[in-house]
Design a protein around this motif. Structure first.
Motif, PDB file in Angstrom:
ATOM      1  N   GLU A   1      43.715  23.038  44.833  1.00 26.47           N
ATOM      2  CA  GLU A   1      44.453  21.601  44.533  1.00 26.47           C
ATOM      3  C   GLU A   1      44.916  21.156  44.092  1.00 26.47           C
ATOM      4  OE1 GLU A   1      40.355  19.856  45.080  1.00 26.47           O
ATOM      5  OE2 GLU A   1      39.770  20.016  47.044  1.00 26.47           O
ATOM      6  N   LYS A   2      45.442  21.702  42.439  1.00 27.49           N
ATOM      7  CA  LYS A   2      45.953  20.939  41.706  1.00 27.49           C
ATOM      8  C   LYS A   2      46.623  22.296  40.445  1.00 27.49           C
ATOM      9  CE  LYS A   2      43.314  16.829  40.730  1.00 27.49           C
ATOM     10  NZ  LYS A   2      42.635  16.276  39.861  1.00 27.49           N
ATOM     11  N   THR A   3      46.605  23.503  41.185  1.00 32.30           N
ATOM     12  CA  THR A   3      46.950  24.900  40.363  1.00 32.30           C
ATOM     13  C   THR A   3      47.935  25.931  41.456  1.00 32.30           C
ATOM     14  OG1 THR A   3      45.100  25.676  39.818  1.00 32.30           O
ATOM     15  CG2 THR A   3      45.638  24.621  38.293  1.00 32.30           C
ATOM     16  N   LEU A   4      48.269  26.507  40.285  1.00 37.99           N
ATOM     17  CA  LEU A   4      48.731  27.790  41.747  1.00 37.99           C
ATOM     18  C   LEU A   4      48.280  29.432  40.421  1.00 37.99           C
ATOM     19  CD1 LEU A   4      52.054  27.259  42.063  1.00 37.99           C
ATOM     20  CD2 LEU A   4      49.816  27.106  44.084  1.00 37.99           C
ATOM     21  N   VAL A   5      47.530  29.957  41.000  1.00 41.25           N
ATOM     22  CA  VAL A   5      47.324  30.859  39.726  1.00 41.25           C
ATOM     23  C   VAL A   5      47.572  32.418  39.766  1.00 41.25           C
ATOM     24  CG1 VAL A   5      45.065  32.316  38.842  1.00 41.25           C
ATOM     25  CG2 VAL A   5      44.859  29.987  39.644  1.00 41.25           C
ATOM     26  N   LEU A   6      48.428  33.044  39.370  1.00 42.60           N
ATOM     27  CA  LEU A   6      48.869  34.152  39.934  1.00 42.60           C
ATOM     28  C   LEU A   6      48.466  34.965  39.092  1.00 42.60           C
ATOM     29  CD1 LEU A   6      51.249  36.449  40.787  1.00 42.60           C
ATOM     30  CD2 LEU A   6      52.599  35.633  38.684  1.00 42.60           C
ATOM     31  N   PHE A   7      47.601  36.480  40.526  1.00 43.42           N
ATOM     32  CA  PHE A   7      47.060  37.841  39.718  1.00 43.42           C
ATOM     33  C   PHE A   7      48.653  38.614  39.978  1.00 43.42           C
ATOM     34  CE2 PHE A   7      44.460  34.311  41.162  1.00 43.42           C
ATOM     35  CZ  PHE A   7      42.701  34.526  40.146  1.00 43.42           C
ATOM     36  N   THR A   8      47.977  39.831  38.765  1.00 43.40           N
ATOM     37  CA  THR A   8      48.843  40.531  38.915  1.00 43.40           C
ATOM     38  C   THR A   8      48.130  42.229  39.355  1.00 43.40           C
ATOM     39  OG1 THR A   8      50.138  40.180  37.224  1.00 43.40           O
ATOM     40  CG2 THR A   8      50.474  42.131  37.294  1.00 43.40           C
ATOM     41  N   LEU A   9      48.794  42.741  40.283  1.00 42.81           N
ATOM     42  CA  LEU A   9      48.527  43.854  40.969  1.00 42.81           C
ATOM     43  C   LEU A   9      48.083  44.986  40.053  1.00 42.81           C
ATOM     44  CD1 LEU A   9      46.564  45.432  43.306  1.00 42.81           C
ATOM     45  CD2 LEU A   9      48.881  45.886  44.239  1.00 42.81           C
ATOM     46  N   ARG A  10      46.668  45.796  39.570  1.00 43.42           N
ATOM     47  CA  ARG A  10      46.648  46.172  38.453  1.00 43.42           C
ATOM     48  C   ARG A  10      45.904  47.438  39.732  1.00 43.42           C
ATOM     49  NH1 ARG A  10      49.239  45.197  33.847  1.00 43.42           N
ATOM     50  NH2 ARG A  10      49.222  42.970  33.655  1.00 43.42           N
ATOM     51  N   ARG A  11      46.416  49.002  38.855  1.00 44.08           N
ATOM     52  CA  ARG A  11      46.418  50.696  39.543  1.00 44.08           C
ATOM     53  C   ARG A  11      45.558  51.301  38.392  1.00 44.08           C
ATOM     54  NH1 ARG A  11      47.942  51.846  44.401  1.00 44.08           N
ATOM     55  NH2 ARG A  11      50.433  50.978  45.137  1.00 44.08           N
ATOM     56  N   GLU A  12      44.412  51.043  38.002  1.00 48.99           N
ATOM     57  CA  GLU A  12      43.419  52.052  37.070  1.00 48.99           C
ATOM     58  C   GLU A  12      43.040  53.347  37.755  1.00 48.99           C
ATOM     59  OE1 GLU A  12      42.245  53.102  33.131  1.00 48.99           O
ATOM     60  OE2 GLU A  12      43.789  50.660  33.670  1.00 48.99           O
ATOM     61  N   SER A  13      43.373  54.599  36.612  1.00 50.29           N
ATOM     62  CA  SER A  13      43.595  56.378  37.646  1.00 50.29           C
ATOM     63  C   SER A  13      41.739  56.128  36.745  1.00 50.29           C
ATOM     64  CB  SER A  13      44.302  56.725  36.715  1.00 50.29           C
ATOM     65  OG  SER A  13      43.486  56.601  35.331  1.00 50.29           O
ATOM     66  N   GLN A  14      41.765  57.206  37.241  1.00 52.83           N
ATOM     67  CA  GLN A  14      39.838  57.964  37.582  1.00 52.83           C
ATOM     68  C   GLN A  14      39.813  58.149  35.751  1.00 52.83           C
ATOM     69  OE1 GLN A  14      37.424  57.705  39.355  1.00 52.83           O
ATOM     70  NE2 GLN A  14      36.304  58.008  37.485  1.00 52.83           N
ATOM     71  N   HIS A  15      40.561  58.994  35.136  1.00 55.17           N
ATOM     72  CA  HIS A  15      40.602  59.317  33.803  1.00 55.17           C
ATOM     73  C   HIS A  15      40.665  57.612  32.867  1.00 55.17           C
ATOM     74  CE1 HIS A  15      41.606  61.557  30.210  1.00 55.17           C
ATOM     75  NE2 HIS A  15      42.661  60.358  29.722  1.00 55.17           N
TER      76      HIS A  15
END
Length: 1075
Positions: A152-166
């Motif tokens: 309603e009052k904010t915009l939230v940016l989420f960065t797409l990440r990838r994590e390997s099994q290691h």
């Protein structure tokens, strides 16, 4: 104004067999996602297979209100309602549900599942994304896969990440997911038991933008651009990740736009229409503040304002104030071939589209914000979707397409030679057109993917927008009522959460009766009045051919009409939009396809056969593109004077030869003597270019006829073109004589007529014409039209040039005129020095006339680099003539005296040189070369260091003229003592003239310090040498007048010959007494 053309962009349509009434639609990755009205399941149907069969079905944890798909990462994100609460969830690996695998993992953002992931068992994962505010809208970046959520009052940016099994094996199960890499920097690996490098998707909260005064309803995200719109406002900003740390004050000043409006209080303020582009958008009055999340690895996030637009609520006709609301916000990236090779992850262009019920707006954002098009709809539009080549819109009863200008912008970004004489493209300001519409009944919503347009029609159901609006309002009212009652209990000192009965009471919807009429209807059991269509658009080449066929009908009735040209321009942009896209690689992976971690996704990748087919289709489109360029060239060649210059680049892009262009532009039977201005402009530029193409006599004669009718004043320029070498000289001569009678005599015209007479072997007529003007006027004529002498000199230093027949004749008859003309062309930058050398060598006069040319350029030039180059060249020539006996021309254009009088680089010969090099000692030809070389060495400009190695081949005592050159070089170096010894050794009679000329001022002391001792020693050894005795006497006379008696006494020898010096000592003493 919108042009309307009867071209059909739709090829076919099919109905998707959906069991329940769809409420939400979304597409991507070759799939259409469908959520039934009020349902909690997502069904995915394949668009790549005939009939759109069901691919998979999976349940959601709540009732989806909004769904979005991201091709990067292949995930689906939803905003869901459940138990009067709103949730944001992401569904990954959803394609595994096609294999009827029931395993589903649920986890929170940043908390990874260990058990199933470590065993590399494939499963769908549901990621719960917590938010401090209720989510309103969501968008996915088509470039990076990042997620933008509007509250309603904010915009939230989420960065797409990838994590390997290691890395998963090293993380604590409850640790936050922080040390990950962006999705575009690490590729996903298919999840299979044999692959230990399994990767898991996750999101990281990276930026929070506070926009308290806007009230977002829809958002879009693309390549760092963030777009948000309220009911009547649109704001676009650009996020930048800066590596340079900044102070808090600097960041606050850069990231904040202070609200400049007054608090309306209880008053109703009607905002006026406003448009702010670029940095001016900072003055929009909307406050935007960046909140640090603590997840920044380095540097800070900053933002810049890109676009702000506000509309007045009563600004548009045909819609009520309540209906006048923005919709269909979209940020659309466009990739091009060149840009994708340089930076494959960065789009070449980004476009912003948004729409009101009756008007749509398309902006270009990169490289400056610009309004490309404003679309005036014929009726109220419910939804619009922008693609690379078309804009699709729906009304209640029709699907319609409009042309777009994205390809025109992208072409100019990719090719810097657009809008020059080399290449052209229709302008971005070209008026848009509407294509034939397709009628439907009760359209509600739409989405588009590639060449597929998905439509939902529901004739007897409530529109999904209204249902969503009612559901949204009901949820908001229930939430507000729940909060109000909770506050009442807290004010009374009662905590409802501690009493189960009160908590159960507050969870009941008190407004259920009020909003019962707006609840979604249950699906009909007996039948339904809705359909889900997939409309397939025609291929670009098919639409192009239809547009061309349509334009031919206009050309039959109005050959010069604007509609014909406009349709061909639209067809041009349709082809460009496809040709400008990056080609798939040989492995079949286009740039924009994401990494697909499942076998089902791998099946969607293009195969090698598809790559071969795309290459074949591209060749067909390139052929059509050249045909279209030729057609546009035809339009502009016959068009008005304003746009006639565009015929040149379009004909060039068509690949047509000049004879083919001429055959397309021959006058129509209705106007036998009319040639279009664009065609004449094209011919002018073709004939001005230095090309190796030589026209046939028929074509050249036709060109003479064309210019005789249209632009007779250009006949001289036309005849001078190398392409006109085979033109009939008799015909040209007749045309030029008529021109001379009409306009009067001029030097270029006379010289052109003389050239034609020369081609006819009429030397008498040639001589008469060349004698009509003085040589200086002829030189001016050659400056005005250099191609009368040279062909090929306008392409730069490395361009090959060749002399004309006239230049060869001037070499025989008037070499001085030829040299003067070449000097004038060189000084006026019409020919380079190396090119002139090439011309004289081709004429066979590199040993005589070329040297005269160098001398003349040295006289005229003021460029230091040219001067030094010519001084060295001339010194080499003069030395070669002296040493090798190379014959100089019998008649020189300039003698040594002429050069000394006219050129400062040639110095006056020193008097002592006449003693060393009398005229009788050398031949007349060598004498001239020697004097010119001596004059250069006497001048101030000759670089002695460069010429000294050349003189080493000359023996010092072999010839006196060789001695003179060595002495001159030593003198220029200031080695006067060495010169005195050389002269006393080889030519003592020249020592006194040399000393009188050079041993002055600073070198005066050499008379008694060097010359007097040398003479004393040599006369003592050769007492009978009258030359040395005379030189000694002259030296003593000079010394006696320059030094004191005491210094003179110190110079007198003590070998018993003092008596010889006494008269000079007496004269020195008397001079001092008189002084």
């Amino acid at each position: 104004m919108v042009h309307v053309y009867n071209c059909h962009p739709f090829a076919s349509q099919q109905i998707v067999q959906v069991e329940q009434e769809p409420g939400l639609l979304c597409s991507g990755g070759g799939v259409i996602f469908v959520v039934a009205t009020g349902g909690c399941k997502v069904e995915a149907y394949s668009l790549d297979q005939e009939g759109c069969p069901l691919l998979c079905r999976f349940a959601t944890m709540g009732t989806p209100r909004i769904i979005q798909y991201s091709a990067i990462g292949d995930y689906l994100v939803t905003i869901e309602d459940k138990n009067n609460a709103t949730y944001l969830r992401a569904y990954t690996n959803w394609r595994y549900q096609a294999e009827e695998k029931s395993r589903v993992g649920v986890r929170m953002l940043g908390h990874l599942l260990r058990g199933a992931s470590q065993r590399s068992v494939a499963q769908m994962e549901i990621i719960e994304i917590p938010l401090s505010e209720r989510p309103v809208a969501v968008a996915c970046c088509p470039v990076t896969g990042d997620l933008l959520v509007a509250c309603e009052k904010t915009l939230v940016l989420f960065t797409l990440r990838r994590e390997s099994q290691h890395n998963l094996n090293q993380l604590n199960p409850q640790s936050s997911f922080q040390n990950t890499q962006p999705s575009h920097s690490k590729k996903a690996v298919p999840n299979s038991p044999s692959n230990p490098n399994v990767s898991v998707l996750d999101f990281e909260r990276s930026v929070i933008l506070h926009i308290p005064g806007l009230g977002p309803q829809q958002v879009a995200l693309c390549a760092g651009y963030v777009a948000v719109h309220a009911e009547l406002e649109v704001l676009v900003v650009k996020l930048h990740s800066s590596l340079d740390p900044k102070t808090a004050e600097e960041l606050a000043d850069m990231n904040t736009c202070v609200d400049q409006g007054e608090d309306p209080g209880d008053f109703l303020v009607l905002q006026r229409h406003q448009e702010l582009l670029g940095e001016r958008a900072r003055d929009c009055g909307v406050s935007v503040t960046i909140e640090k999340t603590g997840m920044e690895e380095t540097g800070q996030y900053t933002l810049s304002f890109v676009l702000y637009r506000r509309f007045a609520p009563d600004f548009f006709q045909g819609c009520s104030v309540e209906e006048t609301k923005l919709h269909s916000l979209q940020l659309h990236p466009m990739f091009t071939r060149n840009k994708s090779m340089q930076c494959p992850e960065e789009p070449s262009c980004v476009f912003c589209f948004f729409s009101l019920p009756t008007t749509g707006y398309l902006y270009s954002l990169r490289g400056g914000v610009e309004l490309l098009s404003a679309y005036q709809y014929p009726e109220k539009v419910l939804r619009a979707v922008l693609t690379d080549d078309l804009l699709h819109v729906i009304t209640k009863s029709a699907l319609q397409c409009f042309s777009v200008r994205c390809a025109a912008v992208a072409a100019r970004v990719e090719d810097p030679y657009i809008d020059t004489t080399m290449r052209a493209c229709p302008p971005v300001s070209l008026k848009v057109c509407a294509l034939r519409m397709q009628l439907f009944i009760g359209l509600r919503t739409m989405c588009a993917l590639g060449r597929h347009v998905m439509l939902l029609s529901a004739a007897d159901a409530e529109p999904p927008e209204e249902a969503d609006r009612a559901t949204h309002t009901r949820s908001f009212m229930e939430f507000r009522e729940h909060s109000m009652l909770t506050d009442i209990f807290l004010a009374l000192g009662i905590d409802p959460t501690t009493t189960p009965a009160l908590e159960s009471l507050l969870s009941r919807p008190f407004l259920s009766k009020k909003w019962a009429g707006s609840r979604p209807k249950a699906p009909s059991v007996t039948g339904h009045g809705w359909n889900l269509y997939v409309v397939n658009t025609v291929s670009p080449i098919t639409l192009y051919h239809e547009m061309v066929e349509y334009s031919c009908r206009y050309a039959e009735t109005h050959p010069m009409g604007e509609s014909c040209r406009h349709l061909l321009s639209e067809a041009h942009l349709i082809l460009r939009a496809t040709l400008i896209k990056p080609l798939p690689t040989a492995k079949g992976e286009p740039r924009e396809l994401p990494e697909m971690p499942t076998d089902g996704e791998k099946a969607q990748r293009p195969t090698t056969d598809a790559f071969t087919d795309s290459k074949a289709e591209r060749q067909v489109m390139e052929t059509a593109f050249r045909e279209n360029c030729a057609q546009l060239g035809d339009c502009f060649s016959r068009g008005n004077q304003k746009d006639c210059h565009l015929a040149l680049p379009y004909y060039r892009m068509s690949g047509l030869s000049i004879t083919e262009v001429m055959s397309r532009n021959r006058p129509l039977p209705i106007s036998p003597c009319s040639y279009g201005p664009g065609f004449v402009f094209y011919l002018n530029h073709f004939l001005l270019e230095e090309t190796d193409q030589i026209l046939s006599q028929e074509a050249a004669d036709e060109i003479i006829d064309i210019f005789s009718q249209t632009e007779p004043s250009q006949l001289v320029t036309v005849c001078a073109s190398p392409a006109m070498a085979d033109v009939s000289p008799a015909k040209v001569l007749r045309r030029l004589q008529h021109l001379e009678q009409a306009t009067g005599m001029s030097v270029p015209l006379t010289v052109t007529m003389a050239t034609m007479s020369l081609r006819l072997d009429d030397l008498r007529r040639y001589t008469e014409l060349m004698e009509k003007h003085a040589e200086m006027l002829l030189v001016y004529g050659f400056i005005e039209e250099p191609r009368l002498l040279l062909h090929g000199g306008s392409g730069g230093r490395d361009t090959q040039v060749r002399p004309t027949q006239l230049a060869n004749q001037l070499r025989k008859d008037q070499p001085g005129l030829l040299a003067a003309a070449m000097v004038a062309l060189h000084e006026n930058n019409k020919v380079q020095l190396e090119q002139a050398d090439q011309v004289f060598k081709e004429l066979g006069c590199e040993h005589n006339l070329l040297v005269d040319f160098w001398e003349a350029v040295l006289v005229a030039s003021t460029k230091e680099a040219i001067i030094q180059e010519l001084l060295f060249r001339l010194a080499v020539v003069y030395i070669d003539r002296l040493t090798s006996g190379m014959a100089a021309p019998s008649k020189l254009l300039k003698s040594t005296e002429d050069l000394i009088n006219s050129c400062s680089h040639y110095g006056t010969l020193y008097p002592w040189l006449r003693i060393l090099t009398p005229a009788s000692n050398t031949g007349s030809q060598q004498q001239e070369a020697l004097q010119k070389l001596q004059s250069l060495l006497c001048g101030p400009s000759m670089p002695i260091g460069a010429v000294q190695p050349l003189l080493e081949q000359l023996s010092l005592g072999a010839t006196l003229w060789g001695l003179s050159l060595h002495v001159l070089c030593a003198t220029r170096r200031g080695q006067h003592g060495n010169c005195i010894e050389k002269l006393l050794d080889h030519c003592p009679q020249a020592i006194i003239p040399y000393a009188n000329h050079h041993l002055q001022e600073t070198y005066m002391a050499l008379w008694w310090q060097k010359l007097l001792p040398e003479l004393c020693n040599r006369t003592r050894a050769e007492t009978e040498n009258g030359i040395l005795l005379a030189a000694l006497k002259e030296t003593l006379l000079v010394v006696a007048t320059e030094i004191s008696p005491v210094e003179f006494l110190e110079l007198m020898p003590d070998d018993g010959t003092a008596l010889y010096f006494l008269p000079h000592l007496l004269a020195c003493s008397q001079r001092q007494l008189l002084a």
